[in-house]
Design a protein around this motif. Structure first.
Motif, mmCIF file in Angstrom:
data_model
loop_
_atom_site.group_PDB
_atom_site.id
_atom_site.type_symbol
_atom_site.label_atom_id
_atom_site.label_comp_id
_atom_site.label_asym_id
_atom_site.label_seq_id
_atom_site.Cartn_x
_atom_site.Cartn_y
_atom_site.Cartn_z
ATOM 1 N N UNK A 83 -18.615 0.601 39.977
ATOM 2 C CA UNK A 83 -18.379 -0.822 40.309
ATOM 3 C C UNK A 83 -16.731 -0.578 39.725
ATOM 4 N N UNK A 84 -16.318 -0.882 38.568
ATOM 5 C CA UNK A 84 -15.434 -1.194 37.893
ATOM 6 C C UNK A 84 -14.024 -0.223 38.112
ATOM 7 N N UNK A 85 -14.580 0.784 38.761
ATOM 8 C CA UNK A 85 -13.086 1.570 39.250
ATOM 9 C C UNK A 85 -12.853 1.544 40.713
ATOM 10 N N UNK A 86 -14.356 1.415 41.244
ATOM 11 C CA UNK A 86 -14.219 0.584 42.699
ATOM 12 C C UNK A 86 -13.133 -0.568 42.562
ATOM 13 N N UNK A 87 -13.398 -1.322 41.872
ATOM 14 C CA UNK A 87 -13.040 -2.556 41.926
ATOM 15 C C UNK A 87 -11.371 -3.073 41.379
ATOM 16 N N UNK A 88 -10.700 -1.873 41.505
ATOM 17 C CA UNK A 88 -9.961 -1.635 40.878
ATOM 18 C C UNK A 88 -9.617 -1.491 39.389
ATOM 19 N N UNK A 89 -10.091 -1.144 38.439
ATOM 20 C CA UNK A 89 -9.760 -1.292 36.660
ATOM 21 C C UNK A 89 -9.333 0.672 36.802
ATOM 22 N N UNK A 90 -8.710 0.531 36.092
ATOM 23 C CA UNK A 90 -8.543 2.244 35.674
ATOM 24 C C UNK A 90 -8.652 2.557 34.171
ATOM 25 N N UNK A 124 -13.928 -19.961 35.365
ATOM 26 C CA UNK A 124 -13.557 -20.401 33.472
ATOM 27 C C UNK A 124 -13.267 -18.770 33.206
ATOM 28 N N UNK A 125 -14.158 -18.031 33.523
ATOM 29 C CA UNK A 125 -13.497 -16.892 32.659
ATOM 30 C C UNK A 125 -12.476 -16.050 32.779
ATOM 31 N N UNK A 126 -11.739 -15.998 34.430
ATOM 32 C CA UNK A 126 -10.715 -15.513 34.318
ATOM 33 C C UNK A 126 -9.245 -16.459 33.771
ATOM 34 N N UNK A 127 -9.863 -17.992 33.281
ATOM 35 C CA UNK A 127 -8.061 -18.546 32.997
ATOM 36 C C UNK A 127 -8.165 -17.940 31.866
ATOM 37 N N UNK A 128 -9.438 -17.423 31.136
ATOM 38 C CA UNK A 128 -9.674 -17.178 29.508
ATOM 39 C C UNK A 128 -9.088 -15.610 29.467
ATOM 40 N N UNK A 129 -9.375 -15.203 30.805
ATOM 41 C CA UNK A 129 -9.125 -13.528 30.152
ATOM 42 C C UNK A 129 -7.457 -13.707 31.162
ATOM 43 N N UNK A 130 -6.671 -14.549 31.562
ATOM 44 C CA UNK A 130 -5.338 -14.606 31.831
ATOM 45 C C UNK A 130 -4.540 -15.002 30.422
ATOM 46 N N UNK A 131 -5.033 -15.564 29.916
ATOM 47 C CA UNK A 131 -5.083 -16.004 28.528
ATOM 48 C C UNK A 131 -4.700 -15.188 27.799
ATOM 49 N N UNK A 132 -5.723 -13.889 27.558
ATOM 50 C CA UNK A 132 -5.072 -12.921 26.791
ATOM 51 C C UNK A 132 -3.950 -11.882 27.773
ATOM 52 N N UNK A 133 -4.228 -11.926 28.426
ATOM 53 C CA UNK A 133 -2.566 -11.162 29.446
ATOM 54 C C UNK A 133 -0.943 -12.032 29.218
ATOM 55 N N UNK A 134 -1.296 -13.333 29.368
ATOM 56 C CA UNK A 134 -0.021 -14.116 29.462
ATOM 57 C C UNK A 134 0.078 -14.034 28.214
ATOM 58 N N UNK A 135 -0.807 -13.596 26.787
ATOM 59 C CA UNK A 135 -0.040 -12.719 25.493
ATOM 60 C C UNK A 135 0.361 -12.135 25.199
ATOM 61 N N UNK A 136 0.113 -10.636 26.107
ATOM 62 C CA UNK A 136 0.579 -9.389 26.018
ATOM 63 C C UNK A 136 -0.659 -8.907 25.528
ATOM 64 N N UNK A 137 -1.692 -8.763 25.181
ATOM 65 C CA UNK A 137 -2.725 -8.701 25.052
ATOM 66 C C UNK A 137 -3.392 -8.167 25.816
ATOM 67 N N UNK A 167 -11.477 -9.108 37.396
ATOM 68 C CA UNK A 167 -11.008 -8.323 37.562
ATOM 69 C C UNK A 167 -9.280 -8.856 39.108
ATOM 70 N N UNK A 168 -10.095 -9.586 38.569
ATOM 71 C CA UNK A 168 -8.929 -10.863 40.343
ATOM 72 C C UNK A 168 -8.524 -11.672 39.467
#
Length: 292
Positions: free
Chosen positions: A35-42, A221-234, A250-251
């Motif tokens: 499911x993850x790989x079909x959703x775009x995860x690599x 909320x989960x998407x916001x938290x994941x975006x916080x990680x990415x915006x920190x460069x994690x 992934x969205x």
């Protein structure tokens, strides 16, 4: 959606967001990976101690996505520390995953009371790196002091230190140590599952600061938290076995938080860890064998 890539300190590139499979039952792991790989995860993160590496490999094979497009990350367990033991640990993981080369290999815990074995395991990983059997090596749950000691006794600075990070436990000191050495910070329990499923009554997903930001962007909320990680460069490796949740996580590549929003989430840090102190793990209390 366009995946964000991070460049490790040895110039290897890694997708910033991956699927984590910690506590994913083996019978559900294969379908979660598909499911993850079909959703775009690599990027898929697993570990010998999760006992689902074989199912991760099956998911990769069945997904139809070419192996060359997928970044596979796994970890050696403390029972396989020591030089020769770590080489055998790699062989076991590669065989279960069905690959000749692993993209990122980590030592899973510091094994603080027998750190010589940790160092020897890392030295074996340096050999695997030199031989091209892994593309990058790193650590997990290493304190700043342990990082300093490991680096002083080995020849390759870890590419990654995977540590517990989420809005309620952001580990500024550990992140600073990673930055000082040029080590990428990777977040386990990035959404705060170590709190949600632990003995805590607080839940980052329900925090008013985060829910308000989620409402602004029409995100969860989960998407916001994941975006916080990415915006920190994690790098972040959220876990789920539910296809709709995997896709939702992934969205997160069509918006970014403002500096003020990042600061507001940073301020939620409680300084309280979810789960045991990594330095409390010993071969006596966590030294279970990893089967071939």
């Amino acid at each position: 959606m366009t995946q964000t890539y991070l460049t490790l300190n040895n110039s290897v590139t890694m997708p910033a967001l991956g699927l984590g499979v910690y506590q994913s039952p083996p019978e559900q792991t294969t379908d979660a990976v598909i499911a993850a790989l079909r959703a775009g995860y690599r990027h898929i993160d697993t570990a010998a101690a999760y006992f689902n590496e074989r199912e991760v490999g099956e998911g990769i094979t069945k997904s139809g996505v070419d192996r060359s497009e997928i970044f596979i990350e796994t970890k050696l367990w403390i029972s396989d520390y020591g030089y020769d033991q770590a080489l055998h640990g790699f062989d076991k993981s590669a065989r279960k995953l069905g690959v000749d080369q692993i993209d990122l290999l980590l030592i899973h815990q510091p094994l603080a009371v027998e750190f010589d074995k940790t160092v020897a395991a890392y030295q074996a990983m340096e050999t695997l790196l030199a031989d091209g059997r892994v593309r990058a090596i790193g650590v997990s749950n290493q304190t700043p002091a342990e990082l300093d000691e490991l680096i002083s006794r080995t020849g390759v600075v870890p590419a990654v230190n995977q540590i517990q990070i989420h809005p309620y436990y952001s580990q500024r000191e550990w992140r600073a140590a990673n930055d000082r050495h040029g080590i990428l910070t990777q977040s386990w329990s990035p959404i705060g599952g170590s709190y949600i499923y632990g003995d805590f009554t607080t839940n980052p997903l329900q925090d008013p600061v985060i829910t308000a930001i989620a409402g602004k962007y029409a995100k969860t909320s989960a998407q916001v938290i994941l975006r916080w990680h990415l915006d920190h460069g994690f790098s972040a490796i959220p876990k789920s076995v539910k296809p709709h949740r995997i896709a939702e996580n992934f969205d997160v590549f069509d918006f970014a938080l403002t500096a003020d929003e990042i600061t507001a989430i940073d301020a939620l840090d409680t300084g309280v860890r979810g789960g045991p102190d990594p330095d409390s793990l010993t071969l006596d209390n966590y030294g279970f064998p990893i089967p071939d």
